[in-house]
Design a protein around this motif. Structure first.
Motif, short mmCIF file in Angstrom:
data_model
loop_
_atom_site.label_atom_id
_atom_site.label_comp_id
_atom_site.label_asym_id
_atom_site.label_seq_id
_atom_site.Cartn_x
_atom_site.Cartn_y
_atom_site.Cartn_z
N GLY A 1 0.81 -1.21 0.00
CA GLY A 1 0.00 0.00 0.00
C GLY A 1 0.85 1.26 0.00
N GLU A 2 1.93 1.25 0.81
CA GLU A 2 2.81 2.42 0.88
C GLU A 2 3.58 2.61 -0.41
N GLU B 1 1.26 4.21 -2.72
CA GLU B 1 1.08 5.61 -2.31
C GLU B 1 2.25 6.47 -2.75
N SER B 2 3.46 5.93 -2.61
CA SER B 2 4.65 6.69 -3.00
C SER B 2 4.68 6.92 -4.51
N ASN C 1 1.99 7.16 -6.43
CA ASN C 1 0.93 8.14 -6.72
C ASN C 1 1.40 9.56 -6.44
N GLU C 2 2.26 9.67 -5.39
CA GLU C 2 2.75 10.99 -5.01
C GLU C 2 4.03 11.36 -5.72
N GLY D 1 8.39 9.73 3.76
CA GLY D 1 7.25 9.16 4.48
C GLY D 1 7.59 8.82 5.89
#
Length: 218
Positions: A202-203, A206-207, A209-210, A215
């Protein structure tokens, strides 16, 4: 990180009052946990104790946690996530090995050496308390104090469980107490590894996507 899915949250480098001291303590914690991993692996095979081998997974996970904390104090979330995925796969692999060995030992295994099990479990308990004390002493500006103590509590429970298994083996002359504790700890390693793997995936997403960035380790 560990059989109990224990995570050591790394505070941001700029939030630490004494970064060199924090790095030194991480090094000490890493060395202690890595050394105890080697001790328990050796003692586990020598004594025939699967619960010692399972507890070694915990020390290996913690050593990896501290290594990651040291290496990525200012690294991007993506690198933390990749390291966590590697740790998770390792935990699950070792957990499967211990479970398989426990099943095999039901029919083919012998009785482990209770005295070796008990002595190493007590040594492991001392090592975990010492690491927890060092990390607690460095609490100024450190947001991970609760995480460290939850981790230490879980580690201590594992050490006590192995010691109780040793007493059970000594008292009954049977391998069943060792096999039961080993199976429970291996199951925790599998559950913990799966949880870490899901979170890391998940992380990592997320990374991406960003577009990557800094983090916080959970």
């Amino acid at each position: 990180m560990s059989a109990h899915c224990c995570e050591h949250d790394t505070p941001k480098a700029e939030s630490l009052v004494n970064l060199p001291r924090y790095r030194k303590i991480l090094w000490i914690a890493l060395i202690v946990n890595a050394a105890m991993f080697l001790v328990e692996i050796g003692a586990g095979f020598q004594s025939g104790s699967l619960s010692l081998l399972a507890d070694a997974v915990d020390f290996a996970g913690d050593a990896l946690n501290y290594a990651v904390s040291f290496a990525v104090l200012a690294s991007a979330l993506a690198w933390r996530a990749r390291a966590a995925m590697l740790k998770a796969v390792s935990m699950m692999g070792f957990g499967l090995y211990v479970l398989g060995a426990a099943v095999w030992s039901v029919w083919h295994g012998g009785v482990p050496q209770a005295t070796t099990m008990g002595a190493v479990a007590l040594l492991a308990l001392v090592a975990n308390v010492a690491v927890a004390w060092m990390l607690y002493a460095f609490r100024e500006g450190d947001a991970n104090m609760r995480s460290v103590w939850l981790c230490s509590r879980n580690d201590a429970i594992g050490n006590v469980a192995v010691f109780m298994a040793a007493l059970g083996v000594f008292g009954t002359g049977s391998a069943w107490p060792d096999l039961l504790v080993a199976s429970l700890m291996a199951a925790l390693a599998l559950h913990g590894g799966w949880t870490v793997l899901r979170q890391a995936r998940g992380e990592l997403g997320e990374s991406k996507n960003e577009g990557g960035g800094h983090g916080h380790v959970h």
